[in-house]
Enzyme design. Structure first.
Site, PDB file in Angstrom:
ATOM      1  N   CYS A   1      85.246  52.534  38.687  1.00 11.62           N
ATOM      2  CA  CYS A   1      86.102  52.052  37.607  1.00 11.62           C
ATOM      3  C   CYS A   1      85.505  52.368  36.250  1.00 11.62           C
ATOM      4  O   CYS A   1      86.211  52.456  35.258  1.00 11.62           O
ATOM      5  CB  CYS A   1      86.293  50.550  37.707  1.00 11.62           C
ATOM      6  SG  CYS A   1      86.498  49.979  39.378  1.00 11.62           S
TER       7      CYS A   1
ATOM      8  N   ALA B   1      92.668  45.245  51.107  1.00  8.93           N
ATOM      9  CA  ALA B   1      92.706  46.014  52.359  1.00  8.93           C
ATOM     10  C   ALA B   1      91.943  47.330  52.276  1.00  8.93           C
ATOM     11  O   ALA B   1      91.309  47.742  53.244  1.00  8.93           O
ATOM     12  CB  ALA B   1      94.165  46.286  52.747  1.00  8.93           C
ATOM     13  N   HIS B   2      91.982  48.004  51.120  1.00  7.34           N
ATOM     14  CA  HIS B   2      91.426  49.358  51.097  1.00  7.34           C
ATOM     15  C   HIS B   2      89.900  49.411  51.089  1.00  7.34           C
ATOM     16  O   HIS B   2      89.315  50.487  51.151  1.00  7.34           O
ATOM     17  CB  HIS B   2      92.029  50.193  49.956  1.00  7.34           C
ATOM     18  CG  HIS B   2      91.483  49.947  48.590  1.00  7.34           C
ATOM     19  ND1 HIS B   2      90.538  50.774  48.024  1.00  7.34           N
ATOM     20  CD2 HIS B   2      91.758  49.007  47.671  1.00  7.34           C
ATOM     21  CE1 HIS B   2      90.259  50.332  46.796  1.00  7.34           C
ATOM     22  NE2 HIS B   2      90.987  49.265  46.563  1.00  7.34           N
TER      23      HIS B   2
ATOM     24  N   GLN C   1      84.237  42.945  48.435  1.00  6.74           N
ATOM     25  CA  GLN C   1      83.219  43.788  49.094  1.00  6.74           C
ATOM     26  C   GLN C   1      82.622  43.111  50.321  1.00  6.74           C
ATOM     27  O   GLN C   1      81.854  43.746  51.051  1.00  6.74           O
ATOM     28  CB  GLN C   1      82.081  44.114  48.111  1.00  6.74           C
ATOM     29  CG  GLN C   1      82.467  45.042  46.991  1.00  6.74           C
ATOM     30  CD  GLN C   1      82.711  46.485  47.447  1.00  6.74           C
ATOM     31  OE1 GLN C   1      82.237  46.923  48.493  1.00  6.74           O
ATOM     32  NE2 GLN C   1      83.479  47.221  46.661  1.00  6.74           N
TER      33      GLN C   1
HETATM   34  C1  LIG Z   1      87.584  47.111  44.611  1.00 10.29           C
HETATM   35  C2  LIG Z   1      87.245  45.787  44.063  1.00 10.29           C
HETATM   36  C3  LIG Z   1      88.201  44.997  43.402  1.00 10.29           C
HETATM   37  C4  LIG Z   1      89.595  45.502  43.130  1.00 10.29           C
HETATM   38  O1  LIG Z   1      90.368  45.586  44.280  1.00 10.29           O
HETATM   39  P1  LIG Z   1      91.686  46.520  44.240  1.00 10.29           P
HETATM   40  O2  LIG Z   1      92.344  46.258  45.551  1.00 10.29           O
HETATM   41  O3  LIG Z   1      91.182  47.915  44.116  1.00 10.29           O
HETATM   42  O4  LIG Z   1      92.501  46.084  43.091  1.00 10.29           O
HETATM   43  C5  LIG Z   1      87.828  43.756  42.945  1.00 10.29           C
HETATM   44  N1  LIG Z   1      86.597  43.291  43.134  1.00 10.29           N
HETATM   45  C6  LIG Z   1      85.646  43.999  43.775  1.00 10.29           C
HETATM   46  C7  LIG Z   1      84.302  43.410  43.974  1.00 10.29           C
HETATM   47  C8  LIG Z   1      85.934  45.273  44.254  1.00 10.29           C
HETATM   48  O5  LIG Z   1      84.991  45.976  44.862  1.00 10.29           O
END
Ligand SMILES: *Cc1c(COP(=O)(O)O)cnc(C)c1O
Length: 397
Positions: free
Chosen positions: A325, A200-201, A179
């Site tokens: 999640c 990346a997303h 984040q």
């Molecule tokens: C989204 C997120 C993840 C997981 O990342 P993905 O690429 O979706 O597997 C892990 N840690 C945090 C803090 C996230 O916000």
């Protein structure tokens, strides 16, 4: 009706410049970088350029960047990798109560294999205390894994101090910075970080691609077995379009960070102040200032966050009630419980995470629509009715 996307912590759209950069690697430049002819060499070159850009964004060396299938894989690899590497040195891991499930569930899986995990508590702002960390360190502690910024309440941890302590004690330090990267400044060298996960997303790149920074000299073993890709540390033909996109996305995010952060912080504060002023029995979750520029998290007493989300959705506003999640489960957020909220208050939470598409007009529209929705839900709430009854009795006494 305009769609208002207020859930950038769940995911972000791929921005145009990033899509443009990755497209040729699906079609013309489709070579496998392990081959030797021209289109393979250009794929290999693109892979290394993306590595350079990712390293530059973190203040790392390109040789310290390993591409993965996303943030979850990076977290799993770092934590399980250190457990395997140092199992003869010790079996104690320190983490926090507010980690993402990618870290928490990985730690839980290690407990079943004989490792011990200390989950540090956090203060009411959602921040760990360095004194607690100091006390938790044991001679057999092999890993400290604490996130840079929280995905639910946006709280930012004292990473530099954690890193300095870990270094002084000779303990490996991993941080889930999914984040934080591209949103707040991070430098793996000055912050004493040994391993860092990113995805990346969460920064306007595609889903399913991420990276793990591993400091030179940590012989973390491969987590996925197969070919010799990523210098033998992460097998599997490289996701070239995704990796190119990650490189471009992270480069753009870092170059625009200062300006974006200023704009989003102002917008965030406008929302926080506006919500607290217009809706009674509401609290801000997380720190006021040690907070991601794009994160708003509030709890409304007497209502269910899920119902609030449905009514907001009907107004074209997409937000979250905790973390994507955990939605679908009725358990209250472990993060909100960790900062001391009751189950009831944790259930009435709303998370708004802003991004590049967020505007003043959207914030104003939201602030106009929210109070009547909360009132409507409270009017239907037995908890609110109960509250009104007891407060009336109190007044008449
Ligand atoms: C989204 C997120 C993840 C997981 O990342 P993905 O690429 O979706 O597997 C892990 N840690 C945090 C803090 C996230 O916000």
């Amino acid at each position: 009706m305009e769609k208002i996307y207020f859930d950038h912590a769940a995911t972000t759209p791929v921005r145009a410049e990033v899509l443009e950069a990755m497209l040729p690697y699906f079609t013309e430049q489709y070579g496998n970088p392990s081959s030797i002819y021209e289109i393979a060499r250009s794929a290999k070159k693109a892979l290394e350029t993306a590595r350079d850009k990712s390293a530059a964004a973190l203040g790392a060396d390109p040789a310290e960047i390993f591409f993965t299938g996303g943030g979850t894989e990076s977290d799993n690899w770092a934590i399980r990798g250190i457990a395997e590497l140092y199992e003869n040195k010790g079996s104690h891991i320190i983490s926090s109560r507010i980690e993402h499930h990618a870290v928490l569930h990985t730690c839980e899986s290690l407990k079943k294999r004989g490792f011990e995990v200390t989950y540090l508590p956090v203060d009411e702002d959602g921040i760990i205390r360095i004194s607690d960390l100091e006390k938790a360190i044991r001679p057999d502690t092999i890993l400290i894994t604490i996130m840079t910024a929280n995905n639910e309440i946006g709280s930012i941890q004292p990473i530099e101090a954690i890193g300095a302590l870990a270094r002084a004690k000779g303990i490996a330090f991993h941080t889930d910075a999914v984040q934080a990267v591209g949103h707040v400044p991070i430098n793996v060298k000055s912050h004493n970080i040994d391993m860092l996960s990113l995805s990346a997303h969460k920064l306007y790149g595609p889903k399913g691609v991420g990276a793990l920074y591993v400091k030179k000299g940590i012989p973390l073993r491969s987590f996925i077995f197969g070919g010799g890709q990523e210098r033998g540390r992460r097998a599997g033909t490289e996701n070239i379009p995704g990796i190119v996109a990650l490189g471009r996305a992270i480069e753009l995010a870092v170059s625009e960070m200062e300006e974006d952060s200023r704009r989003l912080t102002a917008l965030r504060n406008k929302l926080i102040d506006g919500i607290l002023a217009s809706v009674p029995h509401t609290r801000l979750n997380g720190s006021k200032d040690k907070r991601l520029p794009n994160n708003v998290n509030v709890s409304f007493e007497f209502i269910e966050g899920e119902s609030l989300l449905l009514l907001l959705d009907m107004k074209g506003i997409f937000a979250s009630s905790g973390s994507a999640c955990t939605s679908g489960s009725l358990d209250p957020s472990h993060v909100l419980l960790a900062i001391g909220l009751s189950h009831e208050k944790a259930h009435g939470s709303l998370r708004i995470t802003l991004g590049r598409s967020s505007t003043e007009e959207q914030a104003e529209y939201f602030l106009k629509e929210l109070p009547p929705i909360v009132s409507r839900l409270r009017d239907m709430s037995p908890l609110y009715e109960e509250y009104l009854k007891t407060s009336r009795q109190r007044i008449s006494k």
